[in-house]
Scaffold this active site. Structure first.
Site, PDB file in Angstrom:
ATOM      1  N   HIS A 186       0.844  -1.243   0.073  1.00 46.08           N
ATOM      2  CA  HIS A 186       0.005   0.009   0.024  1.00 46.08           C
ATOM      3  C   HIS A 186       0.730   1.317  -0.034  1.00 46.08           C
ATOM      4  O   HIS A 186       1.986   1.052   0.195  1.00 46.08           O
ATOM      5  CB  HIS A 186      -0.858  -0.003   1.279  1.00 46.08           C
ATOM      6  N   GLU A 215       2.456  -0.844   4.485  1.00 44.06           N
ATOM      7  CA  GLU A 215       2.078   0.506   4.099  1.00 44.06           C
ATOM      8  C   GLU A 215       3.491   1.164   3.675  1.00 44.06           C
ATOM      9  O   GLU A 215       4.496   1.108   4.407  1.00 44.06           O
ATOM     10  CB  GLU A 215       1.636   1.394   4.750  1.00 44.06           C
ATOM     11  N   HIS A 223      -2.351  -3.002  -3.496  1.00 45.34           N
ATOM     12  CA  HIS A 223      -3.878  -2.771  -3.294  1.00 45.34           C
ATOM     13  C   HIS A 223      -4.644  -2.678  -4.237  1.00 45.34           C
ATOM     14  O   HIS A 223      -5.783  -3.004  -4.307  1.00 45.34           O
ATOM     15  CB  HIS A 223      -3.773  -1.628  -2.116  1.00 45.34           C
ATOM     16  N   ASP A 265      -3.287   2.413  -5.265  1.00 49.82           N
ATOM     17  CA  ASP A 265      -1.835   2.014  -4.482  1.00 49.82           C
ATOM     18  C   ASP A 265      -1.181   0.813  -4.757  1.00 49.82           C
ATOM     19  O   ASP A 265      -2.182  -0.286  -4.773  1.00 49.82           O
ATOM     20  CB  ASP A 265      -1.869   2.510  -3.057  1.00 49.82           C
TER      21      ASP A 265
END
Length: 183
Positions: A37, A119, A157, A167
């Site tokens: 992400h 992330e 993602h 993303d």
């Protein structure tokens, strides 16, 4: 390449900021998906504690006008890799972080059930740093020592929620990541 170790679902030697936004996994659930992400708060701004604040449920809605629309979200990821390569872990890999939302992969819904979410501090159209690629490869190598995650099970993602998410975006260089992963 730095070797990272996982102990009881937690990376050793990184910052831990346990999030309340997670669910226990089913004991027989095989973790075989890694979802990449990106996040920046406010959008396209880096640094500060806002991402951690969001994942811990303590984002101040008055700190930025954008936060008024997101501060009540209950979301998390397993880890965040900051622009300088710092890793922060929020949820044990043994638990479900709330990162994927409505999602689908290889005929299965609810990707949070069988995935790990990482992330990268960034945005779809801003190049990621070498340190981020290196740390993502380091985490992936550590995960692959514990979980059956193969190259085909490493996705963005955008791949599991294509109607909703873009993303890690066009700025993410998959080939650079794969090259570091194979070192």
């Amino acid at each position: 390449m730095t070797n990272l170790n996982i102990n009881n679902g937690w990376l050793e030697g990184v910052e831990h900021q346990p999030s309340p936004h997670f669910t226990s996994r089913e004991h027989n659930e095989e973790i075989n998906l890694l979802v990449v992400h990106n996040i920046s708060l406010p959008p396209k701004q880096f640094g500060g504690s806002y991402i951690t604040d969001l994942f811990l449920g303590r984002l101040d809605p008055t700190a930025d006008p954008y936060f008024e629309s997101i501060y009540q979200l209950q979301v998390s990821a397993h880890c965040l890799i900051r622009r300088d390569g710092q890793i922060i872990q929020y949820v044990s890999f043994e638990d479900k972080a709330w990162h994927a939302g409505v999602s689908h992969f290889n005929g299965r819904d609810k990707c949070n059930d069988f995935s790990i979410g990482i992330e990268l501090e960034g945005a779809d159209d801003i190049p990621y740093t070498f340190e981020q690629y290196q740390q993502l490869a380091n985490i992936t190598n550590a995960l692959q020592q514990v979980y059956p995650i193969v190259k085909e099970g490493i996705v963005g993602h955008c791949d599991i929620a294509p109607e909703r998410k873009t993303d890690p975006g066009e700025a993410f260089d998959w080939q650079k990541f794969y090259q570091l992963l194979s070192v």
